[in-house]
Design a protein around this motif. Structure first.
Motif, mmCIF file in Angstrom:
data_model
loop_
_atom_site.group_PDB
_atom_site.id
_atom_site.type_symbol
_atom_site.label_atom_id
_atom_site.label_comp_id
_atom_site.label_asym_id
_atom_site.label_seq_id
_atom_site.Cartn_x
_atom_site.Cartn_y
_atom_site.Cartn_z
ATOM 1 N N UNK A 147 0.841 -1.192 0.000
ATOM 2 C CA UNK A 147 0.000 0.000 0.000
ATOM 3 C C UNK A 147 0.884 1.253 0.000
ATOM 4 N N UNK A 148 0.826 2.042 -1.073
ATOM 5 C CA UNK A 148 0.029 1.832 -2.280
ATOM 6 C C UNK A 148 0.690 0.833 -3.226
ATOM 7 N N UNK A 149 -0.141 0.286 -4.113
ATOM 8 C CA UNK A 149 0.330 -0.675 -5.111
ATOM 9 C C UNK A 149 0.066 -0.099 -6.500
ATOM 10 N N UNK A 150 1.115 0.071 -7.283
ATOM 11 C CA UNK A 150 0.988 0.669 -8.612
ATOM 12 C C UNK A 150 0.552 -0.361 -9.651
ATOM 13 N N UNK A 151 0.154 0.127 -10.813
ATOM 14 C CA UNK A 151 -0.186 -0.751 -11.937
ATOM 15 C C UNK A 151 1.017 -1.598 -12.334
ATOM 16 N N UNK A 152 2.192 -0.985 -12.304
ATOM 17 C CA UNK A 152 3.426 -1.692 -12.627
ATOM 18 C C UNK A 152 3.646 -2.872 -11.681
ATOM 19 N N UNK A 187 -3.318 -2.743 -2.233
ATOM 20 C CA UNK A 187 -4.152 -1.539 -2.148
ATOM 21 C C UNK A 187 -3.774 -0.637 -3.321
ATOM 22 N N UNK A 188 -4.438 -0.813 -4.486
ATOM 23 C CA UNK A 188 -4.052 -0.053 -5.674
ATOM 24 C C UNK A 188 -4.261 1.451 -5.520
ATOM 25 N N UNK A 189 -3.403 2.203 -6.198
ATOM 26 C CA UNK A 189 -3.547 3.662 -6.275
ATOM 27 C C UNK A 189 -2.875 4.125 -7.554
ATOM 28 N N UNK A 190 -3.657 4.774 -8.428
ATOM 29 C CA UNK A 190 -3.139 5.204 -9.732
ATOM 30 C C UNK A 190 -4.194 6.080 -10.403
ATOM 31 N N UNK A 191 -3.925 6.553 -11.595
ATOM 32 C CA UNK A 191 -4.961 7.254 -12.355
ATOM 33 C C UNK A 191 -6.041 6.257 -12.774
ATOM 34 N N UNK A 192 -7.275 6.742 -12.860
ATOM 35 C CA UNK A 192 -8.396 5.853 -13.160
ATOM 36 C C UNK A 192 -8.230 5.180 -14.515
ATOM 37 N N UNK A 193 -7.667 5.915 -15.488
ATOM 38 C CA UNK A 193 -7.462 5.330 -16.820
ATOM 39 C C UNK A 193 -6.563 4.096 -16.747
ATOM 40 N N UNK A 194 -5.598 4.119 -15.846
ATOM 41 C CA UNK A 194 -4.714 2.964 -15.681
ATOM 42 C C UNK A 194 -5.459 1.826 -14.989
ATOM 43 N N UNK A 195 -6.252 2.144 -13.975
ATOM 44 C CA UNK A 195 -6.925 1.116 -13.189
ATOM 45 C C UNK A 195 -7.965 0.369 -14.011
ATOM 46 N N UNK A 196 -8.587 1.059 -14.983
ATOM 47 C CA UNK A 196 -9.612 0.376 -15.781
ATOM 48 C C UNK A 196 -9.050 -0.243 -17.061
#
Length: 378
Positions: free
Chosen positions: A86-91, A122-131
């Protein structure tokens, strides 16, 4: 629940949400957990490792050395009880899903997966990346490995890190031993409001605090929780209800879907509904309001649900307990008017096994209630 005796390894990756990690560590330590920070090099560019060292009281791990730190904490005899990223990136999500361990955090994750220890992302990133469909696919892959993902808050075009209270609740759930795993718990909570006219309502002083604490405790203990109320809890299933009728309809619908294992009636459900007056009753002159008795919603569960818990308010509570037991209620909490709206309370837990006094914060009382349910009624 206290996390005393538990060691939580917290992995921090390169999201701006890393600035929240100090507060998260403090929250876990308030629950008496030992917290060991691990940071990726990208995270070190956002927050200095010394900040997490100061917060945790342990040297932050920023690289794997000859001490093989990933094995020390996540190996088969590892010291950590839970790995929280936490936080966990898309990468980081994608690397873990593909078995790539080229950062400190992903090396710890690979080792933890091999040991099959509890892991929370616990992901955290821009919404465009998360979806992104590949990120979604990778999260599904991790779910198959029994990794828990705490969904982010979608705000301002961002998938923001979940709230600290929610993260701590999930840590408690995974480390509680989950004695309520597989059990369905239905809780009614808070006050109901019955319309008098278009402006006024008849209600009680109930705040719903006891119901919320019961829902959180059931969640901590691994239960599948549904709470019917007018508010919102951050875990479990919320079903909105504002009046006795809407609460009754919600109970009936849920009971038709699946009968719960435990039903707790913690709501200050209205005993009466006034004759509704259209528009607004004129002010400045006497008015008579006729009150009609409402059915007891507890009767919808008694005899059907294996364990039913009732709250009984008033000086006559003890005299009425026997009537509730004859109906088939498993446990009664004798309540006091001064408990309404308070952070603390004084209750008497009564069941066929005897009496127990429950005094303290409503969090502590919720824990005592479930301790007795688990020990005596399951």
């Amino acid at each position: 629940m206290s996390l005393y005796g538990k060691t939580i390894l917290i992995g921090v990756t390169g999201s701006i949400a890393a600035v929240e990690t100090v507060r998260l560590i403090h929250a876990l330590k308030r629950k008496r957990a030992e917290v060991q920070p691990v940071m990726s090099q990208a995270a070190c560019k956002i927050i200095h490792p010394d900040s997490l060292t100061y917060a945790s009281g342990r040297d932050t791990i920023v690289q794997i050395t000859g001490h093989v730190e990933h094995v020390k904490y996540c190996g088969d005899e590892g010291l950590a009880d839970l790995f929280l990223i936490a936080p966990c990136t898309a990468n980081t999500i994608s690397k873990i899903a593909c078995g790539i361990d080229d950062t400190t955090v992903t090396t710890f994750a690979t080792t933890a997966l091999g040991r099959k220890m509890p892991i929370i992302l616990v992901p955290a990133m821009h919404h465009a990346m998360f979806r992104h469909d590949i990120i979604i696919k990778n999260l599904e892959t991790l779910k198959k490995s029994e990794i828990i993902t705490i969904d982010p808050r979608i705000e301002e075009g961002k998938a923001k890190i979940a709230g600290i209270e929610e993260i701590v609740l999930w840590c408690e759930r995974l480390l509680s031993g989950r004695p309520l795993a597989g059990k369905r718990i239905l809780i009614t909570s808070g006050r109901c409001e019955e319309p008098v006219d278009d402006i006024r309502v008849l209600t009680t002083r109930s705040s719903g605090k006891m119901g919320r604490e019961l829902a959180y405790e059931a969640f901590r203990l691994g239960g599948d929780v549904t709470i019917i109320h007018r508010d919102e809890v951050i875990v479990g299933r919320n079903v909105h209800a504002t009046s006795a009728l809407s609460m009754k309809n919600a109970i009936c619908t849920l009971m038709e879907e699946q009968v719960p294992d435990i039903y707790i009636s913690a709501a200050a459900i209205s005993d009466f509904a006034p004759d509704y007056k259209p528009c607004k009753i004129p002010s400045g002159i006497p008015a008579i309001i006729h009150l009609n008795p409402l059915p007891k919603l507890l009767d919808l569960a008694v005899g059907t649900v294996p364990v039913t818990v009732a709250f009984k308010l008033g000086k006559s509570a003890h005299e009425e307990v026997e009537l509730l037991f004859r109906k088939g209620v498993s446990m009664v909490l004798a309540n006091k008017p001064e408990n309404l709206g308070s952070e603390n309370g004084q209750y008497t837990i009564i069941d066929s096994f005897g009496y127990e006094q429950a005094d303290g914060s409503k969090h502590e009382i919720a824990s005592m209630i479930f301790d007795r349910i688990i020990a005596k009624h399951l």
